[in-house]
Design a protein around this motif. Structure first.
Motif, PDB file in Angstrom:
ATOM      1  N   ARG A 111    -102.726  39.068 -58.481  1.00  0.00           N
ATOM      2  CA  ARG A 111    -102.613  39.517 -57.080  1.00  0.00           C
ATOM      3  C   ARG A 111    -101.481  40.535 -56.913  1.00  0.00           C
ATOM      4  NH1 ARG A 111    -101.632  34.932 -53.695  1.00  0.00           N
ATOM      5  NH2 ARG A 111    -101.476  33.562 -55.496  1.00  0.00           N
ATOM      6  N   GLU A 114    -102.861  43.808 -58.157  1.00  0.00           N
ATOM      7  CA  GLU A 114    -103.790  44.384 -57.178  1.00  0.00           C
ATOM      8  C   GLU A 114    -103.012  45.020 -56.019  1.00  0.00           C
ATOM      9  OE1 GLU A 114    -106.124  40.908 -56.358  1.00  0.00           O
ATOM     10  OE2 GLU A 114    -106.940  40.917 -58.406  1.00  0.00           O
ATOM     11  N   HIS A 115    -101.983  44.310 -55.547  1.00  0.00           N
ATOM     12  CA  HIS A 115    -101.159  44.829 -54.449  1.00  0.00           C
ATOM     13  C   HIS A 115    -100.540  46.183 -54.847  1.00  0.00           C
ATOM     14  CE1 HIS A 115     -98.227  44.821 -51.147  1.00  0.00           C
ATOM     15  NE2 HIS A 115     -97.353  45.225 -52.058  1.00  0.00           N
ATOM     16  N   LYS A 118    -103.073  49.035 -54.842  1.00  0.00           N
ATOM     17  CA  LYS A 118    -103.670  49.381 -53.552  1.00  0.00           C
ATOM     18  C   LYS A 118    -102.710  50.179 -52.671  1.00  0.00           C
ATOM     19  CE  LYS A 118    -106.129  46.112 -51.465  1.00  0.00           C
ATOM     20  NZ  LYS A 118    -106.320  44.730 -51.006  1.00  0.00           N
ATOM     21  N   PHE A 146    -108.087  42.351 -64.991  1.00  0.00           N
ATOM     22  CA  PHE A 146    -107.758  43.437 -64.063  1.00  0.00           C
ATOM     23  C   PHE A 146    -108.609  44.682 -64.381  1.00  0.00           C
ATOM     24  CE2 PHE A 146    -105.026  46.905 -62.504  1.00  0.00           C
ATOM     25  CZ  PHE A 146    -105.020  46.541 -61.177  1.00  0.00           C
ATOM     26  N   LEU A 149    -112.073  44.212 -63.076  1.00  0.00           N
ATOM     27  CA  LEU A 149    -112.113  44.404 -61.624  1.00  0.00           C
ATOM     28  C   LEU A 149    -112.237  45.890 -61.287  1.00  0.00           C
ATOM     29  CD1 LEU A 149    -111.721  42.687 -58.984  1.00  0.00           C
ATOM     30  CD2 LEU A 149    -109.321  43.329 -59.104  1.00  0.00           C
ATOM     31  N   LEU A 150    -111.547  46.714 -62.059  1.00  0.00           N
ATOM     32  CA  LEU A 150    -111.570  48.168 -61.832  1.00  0.00           C
ATOM     33  C   LEU A 150    -112.725  48.845 -62.561  1.00  0.00           C
ATOM     34  CD1 LEU A 150    -107.761  48.837 -62.185  1.00  0.00           C
ATOM     35  CD2 LEU A 150    -109.101  49.394 -60.181  1.00  0.00           C
ATOM     36  N   THR A 183    -108.423  53.938 -57.755  1.00  0.00           N
ATOM     37  CA  THR A 183    -107.872  52.775 -57.049  1.00  0.00           C
ATOM     38  C   THR A 183    -108.651  52.496 -55.754  1.00  0.00           C
ATOM     39  OG1 THR A 183    -106.195  54.192 -56.033  1.00  0.00           O
ATOM     40  CG2 THR A 183    -105.538  52.952 -57.987  1.00  0.00           C
ATOM     41  N   LEU A 186    -110.744  49.469 -55.963  1.00  0.00           N
ATOM     42  CA  LEU A 186    -110.035  48.207 -55.705  1.00  0.00           C
ATOM     43  C   LEU A 186    -110.066  47.892 -54.208  1.00  0.00           C
ATOM     44  CD1 LEU A 186    -108.615  46.351 -57.607  1.00  0.00           C
ATOM     45  CD2 LEU A 186    -106.507  47.635 -57.265  1.00  0.00           C
ATOM     46  N   ARG A 187    -109.902  48.938 -53.411  1.00  0.00           N
ATOM     47  CA  ARG A 187    -109.925  48.706 -51.953  1.00  0.00           C
ATOM     48  C   ARG A 187    -111.312  48.255 -51.527  1.00  0.00           C
ATOM     49  NH1 ARG A 187    -107.244  53.491 -52.521  1.00  0.00           N
ATOM     50  NH2 ARG A 187    -105.000  53.207 -52.466  1.00  0.00           N
ATOM     51  N   MET A 190    -112.135  44.398 -52.688  1.00  0.00           N
ATOM     52  CA  MET A 190    -111.297  43.300 -52.202  1.00  0.00           C
ATOM     53  C   MET A 190    -111.374  43.125 -50.698  1.00  0.00           C
ATOM     54  SD  MET A 190    -108.129  43.714 -54.645  1.00  0.00           S
ATOM     55  CE  MET A 190    -107.490  42.198 -53.999  1.00  0.00           C
TER      56      MET A 190
END
Ligand SMILES: CC(C)(COP(=O)(O)OP(=O)(O)OC[C@H]1O[C@@H](n2cnc3c(N)ncnc32)[C@H](O)[C@@H]1OP(=O)(O)O)[C@@H](O)C(=O)NCCC(=O)NCCS
Length: 190
Positions: A111, A114-115, A118, A146, A149-150, A183, A186-187, A190
């Motif tokens: 997390r 990810e933060h 973003k 990670f 996820l991307l 990136t 990612l937005r 999530m």
């Protein structure tokens, strides 16, 4: 963030990124007032090298946009240090990721990553590099998830072998290069 920490951040010209809060843990960017607690946290997070408090002060001062802290009340439970490579401005190097032993296993490390990615300041970043020592399964797993996820590829190569550390008994550090990615993905996910 406490008022004195906010004042310190403003005085240092550090932008306060929108914090993200989940399960009572607030994830945001660090300020120099966090450096002593970061030093304490890292000393509990083997096998990480414990850098000096001064090194953490500089990271919090100069690289706050690419570093992360996670707080549970007054306790610092997570930290990421990172910086944009001077010769590759589209690559973020993630140096240390630390989660307090009592906060592990709840995806806090993921997390925080990810933060970080973003943030507005990460919009121009298309690669992430980090190093992982071969025995650190949790770290490798976190970065691989990670990358998934991307939807990004992961390449690896030796960066610093044991000899590079001289007399210090230190495992080799293998470079993981994740990317290219956007990136914005990612937005969206999530
Ligand atoms: C690596 C670290 C940051 C992970 O933090 P965390 O918040 O507990 O991570 P997560 O909960 O997201 O777990 C990461 C993944 O590793 C797995 N994992 C955790 N401990 C593991 C272990 N000992 N062996 C293998 N896998 C492990 C988890 O199951 C998870 O995989 P999953 O999502 O497929 O279930 C934390 O363990 C830590 O601070 N370690 C000490 C410092 C360090 O080694 N930092 C990384 C190098 S920079």
């Amino acid at each position: 963030m406490k008022p004195h920490a906010l004042r310190a951040a403003r005085a240092a010209g550090i932008k306060h990124h929108s914090p993200y809060e989940t399960a009572g843990i607030v994830i945001t960017n660090p300020v120099p007032a966090d450096a002593a607690q970061i030093h304490e946290l890292i000393s509990r997070c083997r096998p990480l090298d414990v850098n000096s408090t001064y090194a953490y002060l500089l990271l919090c001062h100069h690289h706050a946009d690419t570093c992360v802290v996670a707080r549970s009340g007054n306790h610092l439970v997570g930290f990421i240090s990172g910086y944009v490579l001077p010769r590759d401005p589209d690559t973020l190097f993630v140096w240390q990721v630390a989660v307090h032993p009592e906060a592990r296993g709840a995806r806090l490390g993921a997390r925080m990553l990810e933060h970080l990615m973003k943030r507005e300041s990460a919009k121009t970043v298309h690669f992430m590099e980090t190093t992982v020592s071969p025995s650190n399964a949790a770290s490798r797993r976190m970065f691989q998830r990670f990358a998934c996820l991307l939807r990004a590829a992961v390449e690896q190569e030796m960066l610093f072998d044991r000899d590079a550390f001289g007399q210090q008994d230190h495992e080799e550090e293998v470079l993981l290069k994740i990317g290219p990615f956007d990136t914005g993905t990612l937005r969206e996910v999530m």
